[in-house]
Design a protein around this motif. Structure first.
Motif, PDB file in Angstrom:
ATOM      1  N   VAL A 180       0.832  -1.205   0.000  1.00  0.00           N
ATOM      2  CA  VAL A 180       0.000   0.000   0.000  1.00  0.00           C
ATOM      3  C   VAL A 180       0.866   1.253   0.000  1.00  0.00           C
ATOM      4  O   VAL A 180       0.555   2.247  -0.678  1.00  0.00           O
ATOM      5  CB  VAL A 180      -0.946  -0.003   1.220  1.00  0.00           C
ATOM      6  CG1 VAL A 180      -1.709   1.320   1.308  1.00  0.00           C
ATOM      7  CG2 VAL A 180      -1.927  -1.158   1.127  1.00  0.00           C
ATOM      8  N   GLN A 181       1.973   1.219   0.743  1.00  0.00           N
ATOM      9  CA  GLN A 181       2.867   2.376   0.793  1.00  0.00           C
ATOM     10  C   GLN A 181       3.485   2.658  -0.569  1.00  0.00           C
ATOM     11  O   GLN A 181       3.604   3.818  -0.993  1.00  0.00           O
ATOM     12  CB  GLN A 181       3.952   2.139   1.831  1.00  0.00           C
ATOM     13  CG  GLN A 181       4.920   3.298   1.999  1.00  0.00           C
ATOM     14  CD  GLN A 181       4.263   4.525   2.583  1.00  0.00           C
ATOM     15  OE1 GLN A 181       4.106   4.647   3.774  1.00  0.00           O
ATOM     16  NE2 GLN A 181       3.867   5.468   1.724  1.00  0.00           N
ATOM     17  N   ILE A 182       3.879   1.610  -1.278  1.00  0.00           N
ATOM     18  CA  ILE A 182       4.454   1.789  -2.614  1.00  0.00           C
ATOM     19  C   ILE A 182       3.434   2.405  -3.560  1.00  0.00           C
ATOM     20  O   ILE A 182       3.744   3.330  -4.333  1.00  0.00           O
ATOM     21  CB  ILE A 182       4.953   0.438  -3.155  1.00  0.00           C
ATOM     22  CG1 ILE A 182       6.184  -0.023  -2.354  1.00  0.00           C
ATOM     23  CG2 ILE A 182       5.310   0.548  -4.639  1.00  0.00           C
ATOM     24  CD1 ILE A 182       6.639  -1.429  -2.674  1.00  0.00           C
ATOM     25  N   ILE A 183       2.205   1.918  -3.511  1.00  0.00           N
ATOM     26  CA  ILE A 183       1.147   2.481  -4.360  1.00  0.00           C
ATOM     27  C   ILE A 183       0.909   3.942  -4.009  1.00  0.00           C
ATOM     28  O   ILE A 183       0.717   4.800  -4.889  1.00  0.00           O
ATOM     29  CB  ILE A 183      -0.149   1.661  -4.206  1.00  0.00           C
ATOM     30  CG1 ILE A 183       0.070   0.237  -4.731  1.00  0.00           C
ATOM     31  CG2 ILE A 183      -1.302   2.325  -4.944  1.00  0.00           C
ATOM     32  CD1 ILE A 183      -1.098  -0.698  -4.477  1.00  0.00           C
ATOM     33  N   ASP A 184       0.934   4.255  -2.713  1.00  0.00           N
ATOM     34  CA  ASP A 184       0.728   5.634  -2.271  1.00  0.00           C
ATOM     35  C   ASP A 184       1.842   6.541  -2.776  1.00  0.00           C
ATOM     36  O   ASP A 184       1.587   7.697  -3.157  1.00  0.00           O
ATOM     37  CB  ASP A 184       0.661   5.657  -0.741  1.00  0.00           C
ATOM     38  CG  ASP A 184       0.451   7.056  -0.200  1.00  0.00           C
ATOM     39  OD1 ASP A 184      -0.442   7.750  -0.710  1.00  0.00           O
ATOM     40  OD2 ASP A 184       1.176   7.456   0.727  1.00  0.00           O
ATOM     41  N   LEU A 185       3.064   6.038  -2.793  1.00  0.00           N
ATOM     42  CA  LEU A 185       4.197   6.850  -3.247  1.00  0.00           C
ATOM     43  C   LEU A 185       4.100   7.192  -4.723  1.00  0.00           C
ATOM     44  O   LEU A 185       4.632   8.226  -5.156  1.00  0.00           O
ATOM     45  CB  LEU A 185       5.513   6.119  -2.962  1.00  0.00           C
ATOM     46  CG  LEU A 185       5.982   6.120  -1.498  1.00  0.00           C
ATOM     47  CD1 LEU A 185       7.205   5.249  -1.329  1.00  0.00           C
ATOM     48  CD2 LEU A 185       6.276   7.543  -1.028  1.00  0.00           C
ATOM     49  N   PHE A 186       3.433   6.351  -5.506  1.00  0.00           N
ATOM     50  CA  PHE A 186       3.250   6.676  -6.916  1.00  0.00           C
ATOM     51  C   PHE A 186       2.494   7.998  -7.073  1.00  0.00           C
ATOM     52  O   PHE A 186       2.734   8.755  -8.022  1.00  0.00           O
ATOM     53  CB  PHE A 186       2.481   5.560  -7.631  1.00  0.00           C
ATOM     54  CG  PHE A 186       3.306   4.336  -7.907  1.00  0.00           C
ATOM     55  CD1 PHE A 186       4.619   4.449  -8.325  1.00  0.00           C
ATOM     56  CD2 PHE A 186       2.777   3.069  -7.756  1.00  0.00           C
ATOM     57  CE1 PHE A 186       5.392   3.337  -8.576  1.00  0.00           C
ATOM     58  CE2 PHE A 186       3.535   1.936  -8.002  1.00  0.00           C
ATOM     59  CZ  PHE A 186       4.849   2.066  -8.413  1.00  0.00           C
ATOM     60  N   ASP A 187       1.566   8.289  -6.161  1.00  0.00           N
ATOM     61  CA  ASP A 187       0.761   9.509  -6.239  1.00  0.00           C
ATOM     62  C   ASP A 187       1.439  10.713  -5.593  1.00  0.00           C
ATOM     63  O   ASP A 187       1.167  11.854  -5.977  1.00  0.00           O
ATOM     64  CB  ASP A 187      -0.599   9.284  -5.556  1.00  0.00           C
ATOM     65  CG  ASP A 187      -1.482   8.316  -6.321  1.00  0.00           C
ATOM     66  OD1 ASP A 187      -1.326   8.232  -7.552  1.00  0.00           O
ATOM     67  OD2 ASP A 187      -2.313   7.641  -5.682  1.00  0.00           O
ATOM     68  N   THR A 188       2.290  10.477  -4.615  1.00  0.00           N
ATOM     69  CA  THR A 188       2.838  11.598  -3.838  1.00  0.00           C
ATOM     70  C   THR A 188       4.315  11.875  -4.088  1.00  0.00           C
ATOM     71  O   THR A 188       4.841  12.856  -3.561  1.00  0.00           O
ATOM     72  CB  THR A 188       2.651  11.317  -2.333  1.00  0.00           C
ATOM     73  OG1 THR A 188       3.290  10.078  -1.995  1.00  0.00           O
ATOM     74  CG2 THR A 188       1.175  11.231  -1.977  1.00  0.00           C
ATOM     75  N   ALA A 189       4.985  11.043  -4.877  1.00  0.00           N
ATOM     76  CA  ALA A 189       6.432  11.219  -5.074  1.00  0.00           C
ATOM     77  C   ALA A 189       6.769  12.602  -5.615  1.00  0.00           C
ATOM     78  O   ALA A 189       7.731  13.241  -5.181  1.00  0.00           O
ATOM     79  CB  ALA A 189       6.966  10.135  -6.012  1.00  0.00           C
ATOM     80  N   GLY A 190       5.956  13.094  -6.572  1.00  0.00           N
ATOM     81  CA  GLY A 190       6.228  14.415  -7.142  1.00  0.00           C
ATOM     82  C   GLY A 190       6.147  15.515  -6.113  1.00  0.00           C
ATOM     83  O   GLY A 190       7.008  16.409  -6.061  1.00  0.00           O
TER      84      GLY A 190
END
Length: 364
Positions: free
Chosen positions: A27-37
């Motif tokens: 779930v954390q990896i998926i979340d990082l896809f949206d917030t990395a920028g």
């Protein structure tokens, strides 16, 4: 029995922790896809990513724990059955009910861990993360277009911007109401800073809307004594965040500012203690797999049934929680109803399968 309890409880606890951590990482990896920028825009680099992950993990873990315990129990029982250990236990006169009881210490430990993370760690982490976003994200103005609204005593307060972990506010507006909830004054301040239990307003003007004083304005710079605290402001910045039992109780008793309807806090108070019990419900729903013969086709059916029952429980539990927060259901019913219903269903299914297994042995 002590040896059996240590063996089964230890295996279940370690397996559950492993599965929960795996789900949390996913779930954390998926979340990082949206917030990395956005994290990169803070200019914090690797430290920013590390801080974000550290603050998000306490919020994610309680969400995935029920499913993690369900999957861990199903896989553990399946593994024990494939190795013939379940058959050996039952041949020694150990019923499935005793196997479930032997696993309860692991469930109790998981429930305590769930409570500590969800009620003690997660709310604080969410507030710290909200403050970090507000202080570091260069595009915060785009993220905070909607003001924050709070109920402070009989007044309604709106805040446009938050800085310094809730101790510095911009665009503060205070709507004072009479006993009939009619707005009688509006105070607008450019900034407000908190110190020594008092808010200091600057660039403030008060508009009086009472009869005989309609639209009279006067400066309102100076101190504003209120029960509003920076911690309440930070909690309001995370409207979908977790509310600790202590914070919910304080709002209900009128000792703390509210950022949502009373039903939200009443439901949060009940669910703070109800959610950790979900691990026990998942254990009961997965336990019937112990009745299956590993080489028989019924094993797959028992596994899928446990998975489907657990998924249905999470769906209904989530729906009940939403209805409780909306004030449609009583908080106690919304928080405890699904758990009692599915818990009794799991117990009844174990009882029925145990009786069927005994009758089959007698016929043999």
């Amino acid at each position: 029995m002590i040896t059996l309890t240590r063996y089964l409880a230890g295996r279940l606890f370690l397996t559950s922790i492993g599965v929960v951590l795996a789900f949390t990482a996913l779930v954390q990896i998926i979340d990082l896809f949206d917030t990395a920028g956005d994290i990169l825009n803070t200019g914090e680099g690797a430290a920013g990513f590390a801080f974000y992950v550290a603050m998000r993990v306490p919020s994610i873990m309680p969400q995935v724990t029920p499913l993690g315990v369900l999957i861990a129990t199903l896989f553990l029982l399946g593994f024990l059955a494939s190795k013939g250990e379940i058959i050996a236990m039952r041949a020694a006169g150990i019923s499935v009910a005793r196997i479930v009881i032997a696993m309860l210490p692991a469930v109790a430990a998981l429930a305590v861990l769930h409570y500590v993370i969800a009620d003690r760690v997660a709310p604080s982490a969410e507030s710290r993360l909200a403050a970090w976003w507000a202080d570091n994200l260069s595009t915060i103005d785009e993220k905070a277009e909607d003001p924050i609204w709070l109920k402070v005593g009989t007044s309604i307060v709106s805040i446009e911007r938050v800085r310094e972990r809730g101790r510095a506010l911009k665009g503060l507006t205070i709507y004072e109401r009479d006993p009939k909830s009619i707005v009688i004054k509006r105070t607008s301040a450019e900034t407000a800073t908190y110190g020594k239990g008092v808010w200091m307003l600057s660039g403030a003007m008060t508009t009086d809307w009472r009869r005989g004083h309609l639209n009279e304005t006067q400066p309102a710079n100076g101190s504003w004594r209120s029960q509003l605290r920076p911690s309440s402001v930070m909690e309001a910045m995370v409207p979908q965040g977790r509310i600790s039992a202590g914070a919910a109780r304080a709002v209900i008793e009128g000792d703390r500012s509210a950022a949502a309807a009373p039903s939200v806090y009443a439901t949060a108070l009940q669910r703070a203690f109800a959610e950790p019990v979900t691990s026990a419900v998942m254990l009961l729903l997965a336990a019937p797999l112990a009745f299956a013969h590993w080489r028989a086709a019924e094993t797959g059916r028992f596994f899928l049934f446990g998975l489907a029952a657990g998924s249905l429980f999470m769906l209904i539990d989530g729906l009940a929680a939403t209805l409780g927060r909306a004030g449609v259901l009583e908080p106690v019913l919304a928080s405890w109803g699904p758990m009692i219903l599915f818990g009794l269903f799991g117990l009844d299914r174990i009882r029925r399968l145990e009786g069927f297994s005994r009758r089959r042995k007698l016929r043999a």
